[in-house]
Structures are given as C-alpha cells and as structure tokens.
Scaffold this motif. Structure first.
Motif, PDB file in Angstrom:
ATOM      1  N   ALA A   1       0.809  -1.217   0.000  1.00  0.00           N
ATOM      2  CA  ALA A   1       0.000   0.000   0.000  1.00  0.00           C
ATOM      3  C   ALA A   1       0.843   1.270   0.000  1.00  0.00           C
ATOM      4  O   ALA A   1       0.524   2.241  -0.690  1.00  0.00           O
ATOM      5  N   THR A   2       1.917   1.290   0.791  1.00  0.00           N
ATOM      6  CA  THR A   2       2.695   2.524   0.948  1.00  0.00           C
ATOM      7  C   THR A   2       4.176   2.343   0.636  1.00  0.00           C
ATOM      8  O   THR A   2       4.956   3.271   0.810  1.00  0.00           O
TER       9      THR A   2
ATOM     10  N   HIS B   1       7.616   5.044   0.417  1.00  0.00           N
ATOM     11  CA  HIS B   1       8.685   4.915   1.405  1.00  0.00           C
ATOM     12  C   HIS B   1       9.974   4.353   0.814  1.00  0.00           C
ATOM     13  O   HIS B   1      10.940   4.142   1.537  1.00  0.00           O
ATOM     14  N   GLY B   2       9.962   4.063  -0.481  1.00  0.00           N
ATOM     15  CA  GLY B   2      11.173   3.556  -1.104  1.00  0.00           C
ATOM     16  C   GLY B   2      11.429   2.084  -0.836  1.00  0.00           C
ATOM     17  O   GLY B   2      12.556   1.613  -0.990  1.00  0.00           O
ATOM     18  N   THR B   3      10.377   1.332  -0.449  1.00  0.00           N
ATOM     19  CA  THR B   3      10.545  -0.088  -0.149  1.00  0.00           C
ATOM     20  C   THR B   3      11.043  -0.856  -1.366  1.00  0.00           C
ATOM     21  O   THR B   3      11.891  -1.754  -1.244  1.00  0.00           O
ATOM     22  N   ASP B   4      10.516  -0.518  -2.541  1.00  0.00           N
ATOM     23  CA  ASP B   4      10.923  -1.223  -3.756  1.00  0.00           C
ATOM     24  C   ASP B   4      12.414  -1.023  -4.031  1.00  0.00           C
ATOM     25  O   ASP B   4      13.151  -1.989  -4.290  1.00  0.00           O
ATOM     26  N   ARG B   5      12.882   0.200  -3.926  1.00  0.00           N
ATOM     27  CA  ARG B   5      14.300   0.481  -4.169  1.00  0.00           C
ATOM     28  C   ARG B   5      15.181  -0.108  -3.061  1.00  0.00           C
ATOM     29  O   ARG B   5      16.305  -0.543  -3.312  1.00  0.00           O
ATOM     30  N   ALA B   6      14.632  -0.142  -1.840  1.00  0.00           N
ATOM     31  CA  ALA B   6      15.390  -0.697  -0.713  1.00  0.00           C
ATOM     32  C   ALA B   6      15.591  -2.197  -0.879  1.00  0.00           C
ATOM     33  O   ALA B   6      16.679  -2.725  -0.617  1.00  0.00           O
TER      34      ALA B   6
ATOM     35  N   PHE C   1       7.987  -6.380  -9.785  1.00  0.00           N
ATOM     36  CA  PHE C   1       7.189  -6.196  -8.578  1.00  0.00           C
ATOM     37  C   PHE C   1       5.730  -6.506  -8.871  1.00  0.00           C
ATOM     38  O   PHE C   1       5.213  -6.201  -9.948  1.00  0.00           O
ATOM     39  N   ALA C   2       5.061  -7.099  -7.883  1.00  0.00           N
ATOM     40  CA  ALA C   2       3.627  -7.362  -7.969  1.00  0.00           C
ATOM     41  C   ALA C   2       3.085  -7.430  -6.555  1.00  0.00           C
ATOM     42  O   ALA C   2       3.846  -7.499  -5.573  1.00  0.00           O
ATOM     43  N   GLY C   3       1.763  -7.397  -6.437  1.00  0.00           N
ATOM     44  CA  GLY C   3       1.128  -7.539  -5.134  1.00  0.00           C
ATOM     45  C   GLY C   3       0.808  -8.995  -4.839  1.00  0.00           C
ATOM     46  O   GLY C   3       0.715  -9.827  -5.745  1.00  0.00           O
ATOM     47  N   ILE C   4       0.659  -9.294  -3.552  1.00  0.00           N
ATOM     48  CA  ILE C   4       0.320 -10.652  -3.123  1.00  0.00           C
ATOM     49  C   ILE C   4      -0.415 -10.577  -1.789  1.00  0.00           C
ATOM     50  O   ILE C   4      -0.187  -9.656  -0.994  1.00  0.00           O
ATOM     51  N   ASP C   5      -1.310 -11.505  -1.540  1.00  0.00           N
ATOM     52  CA  ASP C   5      -1.969 -11.640  -0.242  1.00  0.00           C
ATOM     53  C   ASP C   5      -1.391 -12.874   0.442  1.00  0.00           C
ATOM     54  O   ASP C   5      -1.656 -14.005   0.046  1.00  0.00           O
TER      55      ASP C   5
ATOM     56  N   GLY D   1      -2.011 -13.741   3.462  1.00  0.00           N
ATOM     57  CA  GLY D   1      -2.917 -14.226   4.495  1.00  0.00           C
ATOM     58  C   GLY D   1      -2.973 -13.292   5.693  1.00  0.00           C
ATOM     59  O   GLY D   1      -2.100 -12.440   5.898  1.00  0.00           O
ATOM     60  N   SER D   2      -4.004 -13.476   6.493  1.00  0.00           N
ATOM     61  CA  SER D   2      -4.239 -12.588   7.634  1.00  0.00           C
ATOM     62  C   SER D   2      -3.193 -12.752   8.729  1.00  0.00           C
ATOM     63  O   SER D   2      -3.018 -11.858   9.562  1.00  0.00           O
ATOM     64  N   ASP D   3      -2.499 -13.881   8.761  1.00  0.00           N
ATOM     65  CA  ASP D   3      -1.487 -14.099   9.797  1.00  0.00           C
ATOM     66  C   ASP D   3      -0.161 -13.426   9.463  1.00  0.00           C
ATOM     67  O   ASP D   3       0.704 -13.314  10.336  1.00  0.00           O
ATOM     68  N   ALA D   4       0.009 -12.983   8.225  1.00  0.00           N
ATOM     69  CA  ALA D   4       1.269 -12.372   7.821  1.00  0.00           C
ATOM     70  C   ALA D   4       1.387 -10.961   8.380  1.00  0.00           C
ATOM     71  O   ALA D   4       0.399 -10.223   8.478  1.00  0.00           O
ATOM     72  N   HIS D   5       2.602 -10.580   8.747  1.00  0.00           N
ATOM     73  CA  HIS D   5       2.864  -9.215   9.205  1.00  0.00           C
ATOM     74  C   HIS D   5       2.541  -8.245   8.062  1.00  0.00           C
ATOM     75  O   HIS D   5       2.770  -8.560   6.889  1.00  0.00           O
ATOM     76  N   PRO D   6       2.017  -7.039   8.372  1.00  0.00           N
ATOM     77  CA  PRO D   6       1.690  -6.087   7.298  1.00  0.00           C
ATOM     78  C   PRO D   6       2.886  -5.729   6.413  1.00  0.00           C
ATOM     79  O   PRO D   6       2.703  -5.455   5.223  1.00  0.00           O
ATOM     80  N   ASN D   7       4.079  -5.713   7.000  1.00  0.00           N
ATOM     81  CA  ASN D   7       5.281  -5.371   6.225  1.00  0.00           C
ATOM     82  C   ASN D   7       5.969  -6.657   5.769  1.00  0.00           C
ATOM     83  O   ASN D   7       7.059  -6.983   6.222  1.00  0.00           O
ATOM     84  N   SER D   8       5.326  -7.374   4.868  1.00  0.00           N
ATOM     85  CA  SER D   8       5.855  -8.664   4.428  1.00  0.00           C
ATOM     86  C   SER D   8       6.084  -8.681   2.925  1.00  0.00           C
ATOM     87  O   SER D   8       5.456  -7.920   2.173  1.00  0.00           O
TER      88      SER D   8
END
Length: 223
Positions: free
Chosen positions: A50-51, A55-60, A91-95, A97-104
């Motif tokens: 989402a964010t 925050h530069g997560t992709d480049r990081a 890069f792509a999105g993925i779910d 699951g609900s047990d995964a940490h939000p920053n996964s």
C-alpha cells in the motif's frame, strides 16, 4: 534495551520498517542464495504494497539484493545500479494471508549459476526483520548471526549428524528450531550459531543421504 534499540539503525530513510528493514531483507536473501542475483520476482503484501513505493521499499529491496548496507547512499538509485549489474527484477502484489505481518514480502530469486530460492520475510520494526519461510517451509530467524538451514527427509539421525558436525568444528549452537510438513515427509532445521560454520562442514552435510538442501547465512557477503 540499549541505546541503538531506542534510536534505531543508521540508515538511508525515510522509514526504518519500510526502508532499512527492506534493505536488510534483500541483503539476507542475497546471502542465503549464496551468489549474485540474476533475477528477482518480488511480491509485496499489506502495508509494503500500500505505501511501499512512497517509502522507497521497492528500491530498498533491490538495494539489499545488490548487497548494499542500510546506510548506503546508492539506495535511492538502486534500480540503475541493478541495470548496470545485469540484475532483472519485477514487482507485484500478493496476499500472504491474515497471519502475515503487514510489512511482508515474498522474493523468488534466481542466482547467476541457476540456483533458485524462495523466501518470505517481514520487517517488524526498528530495522529488524524475520525470515518467515524458505522454499515453502516455515522458519523464524532474524539473520543477525551465522545461520545454518538444513532441508532433509523426516527420518531419525539427521539432527544428530548436524549437531555432531558442529561440535567437531567447534561451533556453538545459539538456538535450534525444527519444522516438518508431516511425519516422514519434508523437514527443516534452523540453527543459529555463535561462530561461522566452515565450508567443508557444509559440503559434508550436502552429501549425506536424506539431506535435500543446505543453505547457509554467513555474516559476510561473498556473492
């Protein structure tokens, strides 16, 4: 807690979780692969998705896969450095699951020699990370110390073989975790150690009957 736990890591920002943690995830995955990354398919989950771009997560993540440290000034330009090194990525999105940490994130890596590795990891705050799975098998370690991961058939004797090798090499075990996906099926050992594991010991394990794969996370980037 010490001072650095409170202040956080020295890093290129803006976020310890979304930036510094992402660099560490990429760096640990590169070392787990054991060689330079030829291609990385990266799947972002939750807040990373989402964010993460802001925050530069992709480049990081790409910076970490290139072997950059969290305070490397080249992190914002990691895409260009990847192009120079010949590393492809997507890069792509993925779910997860609900047990995964939000920053996964899930990373599917291909090394220069053709070696493959799938890792799911999360950034849990303050630049700290957790490696949640390797090649579909559950794990739980931080990458802060030398770590030996042994994939084997769930049969008697394998734990003794691994621990005996470490004893012979004078390597002390800091923690040990055992996982399996069913009785008599696939199993994995995760051993965090106080010393580096010698390469001849790792090669010996790789040739044992019933051992399917050995992955080693050392504290230096030899890729």
């Amino acid at each position: 807690m010490n001072l650095f736990d409170i202040i956080g890591p020295v890093m290129v920002g803006p976020s310890s979780s979304h930036t510094a943690g992402a660099v560490r995830i990429g760096n640990v995955c590169r070392r787990l692969l054991g060689e330079a990354v030829a291609r990385a398919d990266i799947y972002l989950h939750g807040s990373f998705l989402a964010t993460g771009k802001g925050h530069g997560t992709d480049r990081a993540l790409v910076a970490g896969l290139l072997g950059f440290a969290v305070d490397d000034e080249r992190i914002p330009d990691s895409f260009a450095w990847a192009a120079k090194s010949g590393m492809e990525f997507s890069f792509a999105g993925i779910d997860l699951g609900s047990d995964a940490h939000p920053n996964s994130v899930k990373l599917c890596l291909l090394g220069k020699s053709g070696r493959k590795l799938d890792v799911t990891a999360s950034s849990i705050g303050g630049g700290q990370i957790c490696i949640n799975s390797i090649d579909g098998i559950t794990t739980n370690f931080s990458g802060d110390c030398p770590t030996l991961i042994v994939h084997n058939l769930d049969q008697p004797g394998h734990v003794a073989e691994v621990t005996s090798m470490l004893e012979h090499k004078m390597v002390n075990i800091a923690s040990m975790q055992l996982y399996r996906n069913g009785r008599g099926r696939d199993a994995v050992m995760v051993l965090e150690c106080d010393q580096e594991v010698p390469q001849d010991g790792i090669r010996w394990l790789e040739h044992l009957e019933g051992v399917e794969k050995v992955t080693y996370l050392g504290m230096t980037d030899e890729a």
